[in-house]
Design an enzyme around this catalytic site. Structure first.
Site, PDB file in Angstrom:
ATOM      1  CB  CYS A  13      63.429  77.871  20.799  1.00 51.98           C
ATOM      2  SG  CYS A  13      64.686  77.402  19.720  1.00 51.98           S
ATOM      3  CB  CYS A  45      65.984  75.153  24.027  1.00 56.12           C
ATOM      4  SG  CYS A  45      66.588  76.333  22.863  1.00 56.12           S
ATOM      5  CG  ASN A  65      68.138  69.694  14.873  1.00 55.33           C
ATOM      6  OD1 ASN A  65      67.252  69.170  14.012  1.00 55.33           O
ATOM      7  ND2 ASN A  65      68.959  69.294  15.653  1.00 55.33           N
ATOM      8  CB  CYS A 121      66.527  75.432  17.941  1.00 52.09           C
ATOM      9  SG  CYS A 121      67.738  75.201  19.306  1.00 52.09           S
ATOM     10  CD  GLU A 151      73.218  69.245  15.914  1.00 51.64           C
ATOM     11  OE1 GLU A 151      74.320  68.328  15.710  1.00 51.64           O
ATOM     12  OE2 GLU A 151      72.530  68.887  16.677  1.00 51.64           O
ATOM     13  CD  GLU A 193      61.897  74.554  18.743  1.00 50.60           C
ATOM     14  OE1 GLU A 193      63.037  74.271  18.218  1.00 50.60           O
ATOM     15  OE2 GLU A 193      61.826  74.207  19.819  1.00 50.60           O
TER      16      GLU A 193
HETATM   17  N1  THU Z   1      67.129  71.521  19.287  1.00 49.13           N
HETATM   18  C1  THU Z   1      66.140  72.269  18.846  1.00 49.13           C
HETATM   19  O1  THU Z   1      66.224  72.086  17.453  1.00 49.13           O
HETATM   20  N2  THU Z   1      65.302  72.880  19.340  1.00 49.13           N
HETATM   21  C2  THU Z   1      64.946  72.716  20.944  1.00 49.13           C
HETATM   22  O2  THU Z   1      64.225  73.591  21.338  1.00 49.13           O
HETATM   23  C3  THU Z   1      65.812  72.033  21.505  1.00 49.13           C
HETATM   24  C4  THU Z   1      67.071  71.497  21.033  1.00 49.13           C
HETATM   25  C5  THU Z   1      68.287  71.076  18.802  1.00 49.13           C
HETATM   26  C6  THU Z   1      69.350  71.680  19.046  1.00 49.13           C
HETATM   27  C7  THU Z   1      70.415  70.650  18.729  1.00 49.13           C
HETATM   28  O3  THU Z   1      70.761  70.679  17.198  1.00 49.13           O
HETATM   29  C8  THU Z   1      69.729  69.342  19.045  1.00 49.13           C
HETATM   30  O4  THU Z   1      68.472  69.561  19.019  1.00 49.13           O
HETATM   31  C9  THU Z   1      70.271  68.751  20.502  1.00 49.13           C
HETATM   32  O5  THU Z   1      70.331  69.790  21.418  1.00 49.13           O
END
Ligand code: THU
Length: 137
Positions: A99, A96, A45, A56, A47, A58
Site C-alpha cells: 500500500c 503495509c 479491506n 487492502c 478479503e 488503502e
Molecule cells: N490490511 C489493510 O487493509 N491495509 C493494510 O495496510 C494492512 C493490512 C488488511 C489486509 C487483510 O485483509 C487484513 O488487513 C489482515 O492483514
C-alpha cells in the site's frame, strides 16, 4: 492540515471500516483519501477465500479515487484493528508495504498519512517518511 478536516477523514474511515469484508483475518481496516478538490474516497479491506486475491483498504480507496478522475491527493486516514475491538481500537494500523508503494504511485511525497484510533487520537506522517527511497520508473 486543519483539525476539522483530519477529524472528518478519521470519522469517514471509521464509518467505512464497518463495511470491511474480513471473514478470514477478522481484522477490519478503513481508509479515507482526500483529493485536491475536497472530495473523500473511502476504502475497506476486501478479503477472498483465495487469500492473495484480497485487497487492502488503502488500495481500494486509491482505485475508487482514480476511477473517478481524482488527483492531487492531500491526505489519507487509516484505521484498523481486530473485529472484536469494535470502534475501541487499541492501536494504529500503519499501511503495509504494498500500500505504501501504491500510494507513492499516485500521491506526492508530502502527502499526509493519518494513523488513527479515534477522531482525537491520531499521528500524522508524510508519505516519504513511511517509504523512503521509493521506487518509480
Ligand atoms: N490490511 C489493510 O487493509 N491495509 C493494510 O495496510 C494492512 C493490512 C488488511 C489486509 C487483510 O485483509 C487484513 O488487513 C489482515 O492483514
Amino acid at each position: 492540515m486543519e483539525k476539522d478536516i483530519i477529524r472528518e477523514l478519521i470519522k469517514q474511515a471509521l464509518a467505512a471500516r464497518k463495511n470491511s469484508y474480513a471473514p478470514y483475518s477478522r481484522f477490519r481496516v478503513g481508509a479515507a483519501l482526500l483529493d485536491d478538490r475536497g472530495r473523500v474516497f473511502t476504502g475497506v479491506n476486501v478479503e477472498n477465500a483465495s487469500y492473495p486475491a484480497g485487497l487492502c483498504a488503502e488500495r481500494g480507496a486509491v482505485a475508487k479515487a482514480i476511477s473517478e478522475g481524482a488527483a492531487g491527493f492531500r491526505a489519507i486516514a487509516i484505521v484498523g484493528g481486530p473485529d472484536h475491538e469494535g470502534d475501541a481500537l487499541s492501536s494504529y494500523c500503519p499501511p503495509c508495504g504494498i500500500c505504501r508503494q501504491a500510494l507513492s504511485e499516485h500521491c506526492g511525497k508530502e502527502m499526509q498519512v493519518i494513523l488513527a484510533r479515534t477522531p482525537d487520537d491520531y499521528s500524522i506522517y508524510q508519505l516519504c517518511e513511511l517509504l523512503p527511497l521509493s521506487f518509480s520508473l
